[in-house]
Scaffold this active site. Structure first.
Site, mmCIF file in Angstrom:
data_model
loop_
_atom_site.group_PDB
_atom_site.id
_atom_site.type_symbol
_atom_site.label_atom_id
_atom_site.label_comp_id
_atom_site.label_asym_id
_atom_site.label_seq_id
_atom_site.Cartn_x
_atom_site.Cartn_y
_atom_site.Cartn_z
ATOM 1 N N HIS A 134 -6.033 16.235 115.035
ATOM 2 C CA HIS A 134 -5.021 16.556 116.049
ATOM 3 C C HIS A 134 -5.792 17.016 117.294
ATOM 4 O O HIS A 134 -6.888 17.566 117.185
ATOM 5 C CB HIS A 134 -4.173 17.709 115.499
ATOM 6 C CG HIS A 134 -2.955 18.036 116.300
ATOM 7 N ND1 HIS A 134 -3.020 18.797 117.439
ATOM 8 C CD2 HIS A 134 -1.652 17.730 116.108
ATOM 9 C CE1 HIS A 134 -1.784 18.937 117.914
ATOM 10 N NE2 HIS A 134 -0.936 18.303 117.135
ATOM 11 N N ASP A 211 -8.291 22.796 109.055
ATOM 12 C CA ASP A 211 -7.010 22.873 109.764
ATOM 13 C C ASP A 211 -5.924 22.558 108.746
ATOM 14 O O ASP A 211 -5.761 21.418 108.327
ATOM 15 C CB ASP A 211 -7.040 21.855 110.914
ATOM 16 C CG ASP A 211 -5.675 21.625 111.551
ATOM 17 O OD1 ASP A 211 -4.663 22.118 111.020
ATOM 18 O OD2 ASP A 211 -5.637 20.934 112.584
ATOM 19 N N GLN A 214 -0.832 20.928 108.217
ATOM 20 C CA GLN A 214 0.020 19.992 107.481
ATOM 21 C C GLN A 214 -0.136 20.126 105.971
ATOM 22 O O GLN A 214 0.470 19.350 105.232
ATOM 23 C CB GLN A 214 -0.300 18.544 107.900
ATOM 24 C CG GLN A 214 -0.095 18.256 109.363
ATOM 25 C CD GLN A 214 1.373 18.247 109.760
ATOM 26 O OE1 GLN A 214 2.265 18.144 108.914
ATOM 27 N NE2 GLN A 214 1.643 18.376 111.052
ATOM 28 N N LYS A 237 5.707 25.327 110.636
ATOM 29 C CA LYS A 237 5.714 24.138 109.779
ATOM 30 C C LYS A 237 5.953 24.532 108.324
ATOM 31 O O LYS A 237 6.178 23.691 107.470
ATOM 32 C CB LYS A 237 4.392 23.369 109.912
ATOM 33 C CG LYS A 237 4.206 22.757 111.310
ATOM 34 C CD LYS A 237 3.061 21.792 111.343
ATOM 35 C CE LYS A 237 2.472 21.598 112.728
ATOM 36 N NZ LYS A 237 3.272 20.758 113.623
ATOM 37 N N CYS A 375 -0.128 13.527 119.140
ATOM 38 C CA CYS A 375 -1.298 14.330 119.515
ATOM 39 C C CYS A 375 -2.551 13.874 118.771
ATOM 40 O O CYS A 375 -3.433 14.691 118.467
ATOM 41 C CB CYS A 375 -1.069 15.822 119.281
ATOM 42 S SG CYS A 375 0.186 16.497 120.342
#
Lengths: 417, 159
Positions: A134, A211, A214, A237, A375
């Site tokens: 991202h 990261d 997600q 999220k 993104c």
């Protein structure tokens, strides 16, 4: 107002229709059609328990934390720190002090780039990211490289959307000072081999940031099992409020890192001669934080635990399998991102229509998908496409909603076919 | 079900948006050939969706004689470029900036007068895009590129 049930380990049997009842926003019509919300990778919807936690905090306990001796301040402080404990358990971190509250994944990565970066990264050093990042895991490192003269290395991806692990292994070298790679791809759905990524880097003494934006909404994350040095995720999220997120960092790193921002709460004492910084985690939490957001995130974690990751994974796997099968059968439709190990994201293009035209027609049917580059412009470049349409699922989605998606795509074909 | 919070988009409305003029210009874009000797050119690009419009025109006697509009992207972007290119042919160059400005107003919902309708012709098919706010930028790209082409034209023809 309903009082949320206290978290316990007793898993209730999963029933998607009863779970949907926990999300008031899902009970609405959009353009006269029942809302089919398939944009969960952008942000997830909030259960009543989270909404109630926010209302209750502002209705009964609102005060600033860590400074007042009065009752409300003590209540607010207790709930705030209690939520930190929930996050620690949620990630299986070793210590509460390893949990830093930030605005989101983006700020967590910027914190590491700024603080770790300026302390440990010099001209000629290398930072490794991947081609599927991202933008928020690219740009902070580019800024750091500009400022320090370090170099960004990029692990390439295959045409199924998987990391080329051999290339990654070769890239790790004496100049590598940090690896920062996403756990799960937002635009492709790929689940990266995080443990292996960490192991290869640690064999060379290189720390790793994952990261997790997600991943936490879909799978249990154990930072000690992964072995990573930093882990970042966003509350919104994970069915929590916006503008609250987490940076997990191993204590040995956080202790050595300088503050990211200066201000109140991050100091022990201030004089014009010498200011003494506060201990972890407060050293990294300057200013009045998003107290309600932290409490809301705590409620979201309780909620997710009450649904259970086994149930979440089973439901999402069924949706991914069913959706992939149905969409693959549509003439002219190509699924982008076909990794073996995938989360419930289906990105696609159609030879008949541009993603934005697809998105407009789907919206008229009440179906919310994301269209654009998500993104991740380098991913789009890899696949030689300007954009995709993306359906991303959560455990509250149903197979019937996949059917509505497919019917709406038929409308696209009706117009453009 | 709670009350609908958004107006229904009638299937007819969507159909209307895409079916006729727009779909025709999307599938059969006009004036796509490059010009050998343009008097002005510009490239418009929207990084959010990858839409691109390359515009060039040749001028004779103060009027646009030839136009080239090469676009990539969604149906609305491509149709807008194609419709605009048809409109530009034969027009006086000192009118072009006003066209771009008036088109922006059209996208903000200000309809065309009878006289303007005559000037804009089939371009009016894009008026419906104003109902889809998120798509307005798709329709606008060609017209902001026209402004940039005029910058180029004026720079080249400074006296």
């Amino acid at each position: 107002m309903t009082i949320p049930k206290p978290a316990n380990n007793q898993k209730k049997k999963f029933d998607v229709h009863s779970v949907r009842g926990d999300f008031p926003i899902l009970r609405q019509l959009v353009h006269g059609k029942p809302l089919v919300y398939l944009d969960n990778a952008a942000t997830s919807q909030k259960p009543q328990a989270v909404i109630d936690a926010l209302v209750r905090y502002y209705s009964t306990d609102n005060a600033n934390i860590h400074r007042g001796v009065h009752e409300l301040s003590m209540r607010a402080t207790e709930q705030y720190e209690n939520a930190r404990g929930k996050v620690k358990t949620f990630l299986n971190a070793a210590d509460d002090r390893e949990i830093i509250f930030v605005r989101g994944t983006t700020e967590a990565i910027n914190l590491v780039a700024s603080s770790f970066g300026h302390k440990f990264i010099k001209a000629g050093d290398e930072i490794i990211v991947s081609n599927m990042e991202h933008h928020s895991n690219i740009v902070p490192w580019q800024i750091l490289c500009e400022q320090t003269g370090a170099k960004l290395r990029v692990v390439p991806i295959t045409d199924t959307g998987e990391l080329m692990m051999d290339e990654y292994g070769k890239m790790l070298g004496p100049r590598t000072k940090l690896v920062s790679i996403l756990h799960v791809s937002n635009s492709l759905g790929t689940i990266n081999p995080a443990e292996r990524i960490v192991k290869l880097a640690h064999d060379r003494g290189v720390p790793v940031l994952l990261d997790g934006a997600q991943s936490v909404p879909h799978m249990a994350v154990d930072v000690r099992k992964l072995g990573c040095d930093f882990y970042a995720f966003s509350g919104h999220k994970l069915f929590g409020p916006t503008s609250i997120g987490i940076l997990y960092g191993k204590r040995e790193w956080l202790e050595q890192m300088p503050p990211y921002q200066g201000g109140g709460d991050m100091i022990k004492s201030v004089t014009f001669e010498k200011t003494i910084y506060n201990d972890l985690p407060y050293k990294f939490e300057a200013g009045t934080p998003n107290i309600a957001g932290v409490i809301g995130l705590g409620a979201a974690i309780d909620y997710v635990n009450s649904v259970g990751y086994e149930n979440i994974a089973a439901q999402e796997h069924a949706l991914l399998e069913y959706g992939t099968k149905k969409l693959s059968g549509i003439d002219g439709l190509t699924i982008i991102g076909t990794a073996k190990n995938k989360s419930a994201v289906i990105s696609f293009t159609m030879k008949q229509a541009h993603p934005h035209d697809i998105g407009t027609i789907l919206d008229a049917e009440g179906v919310a998908v994301r269209t654009g580059h998500h993104c991740t412009q380098p991913v789009m470049e890899c696949f030689h496409i300007p954009a995709t349409a993306r359906a991303s699922f959560a455990f509250y989605n149903t197979k019937e909603e996949v059917d509505v998606l497919v019917k709406s795509i038929d409308k696209v074909l009706e117009v453009f076919g | 079900m709670t009350e609908p919070q958004t107006p229904a988009v009638a299937w007819e409305e969507l159909d209307e948006l895409y079916r006729h003029t727009i779909l025709d210009h999307y599938k059969n874009p006009r004036n796509r050939e490059a010009l050998a000797h343009p008097d002005a050119q510009a490239r418009g690009y929207n990084p959010f969706c990858g839409d691109e419009v390359k515009l060039a025109f040749a001028v004779r006697g103060g009027r646009v004689q030839q136009v080239s509009a090469q676009s990539q992207g969604c149906a609305i972007c491509q149709a807008s470029a194609s419709l605009m290119s048809e409109m530009l042919k034969g027009t006086r160059t000192d009118k072009l900036r006003w066209f771009a400005e008036r088109f922006r107003e059209l996208m903000r919902g200000k309809g065309l007068s009878a006289e303007e309708r005559h000037v804009f012709g089939d371009v009016e098919a894009l008026a419906g895009v104003a109902q889809f706010p998120i798509r307005i930028k798709c329709a606008l790209l060609a017209w902001s590129t026209l402004d940039e082409a005029m910058d180029d034209y004026e720079a080249r023809h400074k006296t």
